[in-house]
Enzyme design. Structure first.
Site, mmCIF file in Angstrom:
data_model
loop_
_atom_site.group_PDB
_atom_site.id
_atom_site.type_symbol
_atom_site.label_atom_id
_atom_site.label_comp_id
_atom_site.label_asym_id
_atom_site.label_seq_id
_atom_site.Cartn_x
_atom_site.Cartn_y
_atom_site.Cartn_z
ATOM 1 C CE LYS A 179 69.106 2.213 -27.377
ATOM 2 N NZ LYS A 179 68.342 2.090 -28.682
ATOM 3 C CB THR A 190 68.822 0.781 -33.287
ATOM 4 O OG1 THR A 190 68.341 1.071 -34.564
ATOM 5 C CG2 THR A 190 68.679 2.063 -32.485
ATOM 6 C CD GLU A 276 61.527 -1.464 -30.731
ATOM 7 O OE1 GLU A 276 62.027 -0.347 -30.450
ATOM 8 O OE2 GLU A 276 61.046 -1.727 -31.841
ATOM 9 C CB SER A 407 53.307 10.238 -30.702
ATOM 10 O OG SER A 407 52.835 8.945 -31.025
#
Length: 407
Positions: A179, A190, A276, A407
Site C-alpha cells: 500500500k 508511507t 494521491e 477527518s
C-alpha cells in the site's frame, strides 16, 4: 521467470484474510493477516525517518534477531506513530493475541500499521479483528487480494503481484502486496510492502537480496517529498518449495534476486502511479551517466520536482523545469551535452538536443504527455551508467485529499 496471478498467497504454505474491525473506516475492511504454515526466515527494511512508528521498532528487532515468524497482522486507518510507550505496548498485545489465537510463537508475530499519526490504536478492536482473521484465513488467491485491499488508506487500487522462477530443478514462487499513495519519498515512504516466498534460502542471502534491491525500487519513488514514520518492507521465506538452500554468489541467488526485483519494482511503480490525486505515472530515466549514483541523484531530483510534476499534470512540455531540477540536484554534468526525450504509448519525441530545444511539435508533445504513463529520458552522453525513478503528476486532487485527511 514467469509472471503469474496472485499476491501474498501465491507461494506454497501462505494464507491470508481481511476483516472490518472498525478501527477508523466504516463500511470497508481495515485489517489483514498473512500466515505461514511453517515458520519463516524474515528480512526487512524500514524508514530512515528519525521519528519511527511503534510497529517499525517492533518489526526491526524481530528482523535483526534470529527469530522466525509465522504471521503478520496489519491494520489501516491509524498509524500507531508518535504514541509513546502505549504504542509499543499495543504492538506487544497484538503479538500476544495473535500467538494465542493462532497457536504460534508470539515473539515472531510481525505487525504493521498505516493511517493517521498520533492516534492510539483501539486495541480491543484489534484483538477482536485477530480472532476474525484467524477464522477466515485461506490459501486461495482471492484471500490474498482481499488482504491487499484491507491495508489501503488513500490508495485507489489494490497492489499485488506474483512470479515463479526455477531454482535448479525446483519451481519457486515469490508474491507480494503493498500500500502507498501519499507521504511517498525516496528513503522509503508511507508504504507497507509484504513479500512472501516458498524459497529455501539462508537468512543472510534473504536480507542481502532485500536490502540491495530496495535501493533501486522503493527508494526510487516519490509522490510528495515526505518520508513517513511507518515505512516497512518485509520479506518472509518458509522454505516449502523444497529447493536446495539458496546461498549468496550462486546462479540460484541471481535468479532469486531477479524475481524479487520484478516484484518490488512492480509494487513500487504501482504506488508511484497511484499517488494521491495523480492522473499519470511519471517515469524518469537518466542514461549515459558516468556512474549509477550520478544517474540516481539526477533521476530522483527530476521526479521530486513539484514544478515538473505540475507540468506533467498540465500535459505541458516545459522541459526547462527538468533541466533546472537536474541542475540543482548536486550531481555534476554538462548541460550542453544533454538530450531529452518524452515517451508514452502515443510515441517518442526529442525535446532537447545538446542542451537546447529542438523544433518539436507542441501538439505531439501534449499528446504524449496526456497518457497514463509518461517517461522522460535524459541522456547525458558521458558514460554507460543509468538509473530510473518513478513518481506522478501533481494535481489539485492532492490538496483536496490532504487538507482534511484526519477527518
Amino acid at each position: 521467470m514467469k509472471i503469474i496471478e496472485g499476491g501474498v498467497t501465491a507461494a506454497k504454505g501462505f494464507e491470508a484474510a481481511a476483516t472490518a474491525a472498525g478501527i477508523k473506516y466504516q463500511g470497508r475492511t481495515d485489517m489483514a493477516i498473512i500466515y505461514s504454515e511453517k515458520p519463516c526466515k524474515v528480512a526487512g527494511t524500514f524508514t530512515t525517518n528519525v521519528v519511527k512508528a511503534a510497529p517499525v521498532k517492533w518489526d526491526r528487532q524481530i528482523v535483526e534477531s534470529k527469530q522466525k515468524s509465522q504471521a503478520v497482522i496489519v491494520n489501516s486507518g491509524i498509524a500507531n506513530a508518535c504514541t509513546g510507550e502505549e504504542g509499543m505496548k499495543y504492538c506487544e498485545e497484538t503479538a500476544k493475541e495473535a500467538g494465542k489465537v493462532l497457536g504460534i510463537d508470539e515473539k515472531g508475530v510481525l505487525v504493521g500499521s498505516t493511517g493517521v499519526i498520533g492516534m492510539q490504536i483501539p486495541i480491543d478492536k484489534i484483538k477482536a479483528g485477530i480472532t476474525e482473521l484467524a477464522k477466515g484465513k485461506k490459501a486461495d488467491l482471492a484471500s490474498g487480494t482481499e488482504a491487499a485491499k484491507a491495508i489501503m488508506t488513500t490508495d485507489t487500487k489494490k497492489k499485488e503481484v506474483a512470479v515463479t522462477f526455477m531454482a535448479g530443478d525446483t519451481e519457486v514462487t515469490i508474491g507480494g502486496m503493498a500500500k502507498g499513495s501519499g507521504m511517498i519519498h525516496p528513503n522509503m515512504c508511507t508504504m507497507l510492502a509484504f513479500i512472501t516466498t516458498d524459497a529455501k534460502i539462508s537468512k543472510k542471502a534473504l536480507q542481502a537480496a532485500m536490502s540491495s534491491d530496495v535501493e533501486d525500487t522503493y527508494n526510487m519513488i516519490s509522490v510528495d517529498g515526505d518520508t513517513s514514520t511507518n515505512d516497512t518492507a518485509l520479506l518472509l521465506a518458509n522454505g516449502m518449495a523444497g529447493n536446495e538452500k539458496i546461498k549468496e554468489g550462486t546462479p540460484e541467488f541471481d535468479a532469486f534476486k531477479e524475481a524479487l526485483h520484478y516484484v518490488n519494482e512492480t509494487l513500487a511503480k504501482a504506488m508511484a502511479g497511484d499517488g494521491e490525486g495523480a492522473t499519470a505515472l511519471f517515469e524518469v530515466k537518466v542514461v549515459g551517466a558516468q556512474t549509477k549514483e550520478q544517474a540516481k541523484v539526477l533521476a530522483k531530483s527530476v521526479v521530486c520536482s513539484n514544478l515538473t510534476k505540475a507540468a506533467i499534470a498540465g500535459h505541458d512540455a516545459n522541459w526547462g523545469r527538468i533541466l533546472c531540477a537536474m541542475g540543482y540536484s548536486g550531481a555534476q554534468f554538462d548541460p550542453e551535452q544533454v538530450d531529452l526525450f518524452f515517451e508514452s504509448c502515443a510515441g517518442k519525441l526529442q525535446i532537447i538536443a545538446n542542451g537546447t530545444a529542438t523544433d518539436y511539435s507542441e501538439e505531439k508533445a501534449t499528446e504524449i504527455l496526456s497518457q497514463e504513463k509518461v517517461t522522460a529520458i535524459a541522456d547525458l552522453k558521458a558514460g554507460d551508467a543509468e538509473a530510473t525513478a518513478w513518481g506522478c503528476d501533481l494535481t489539485h486532487g492532492y490538496i483536496d485529499i490532504n487538507a482534511d485527511y484526519r477527518s
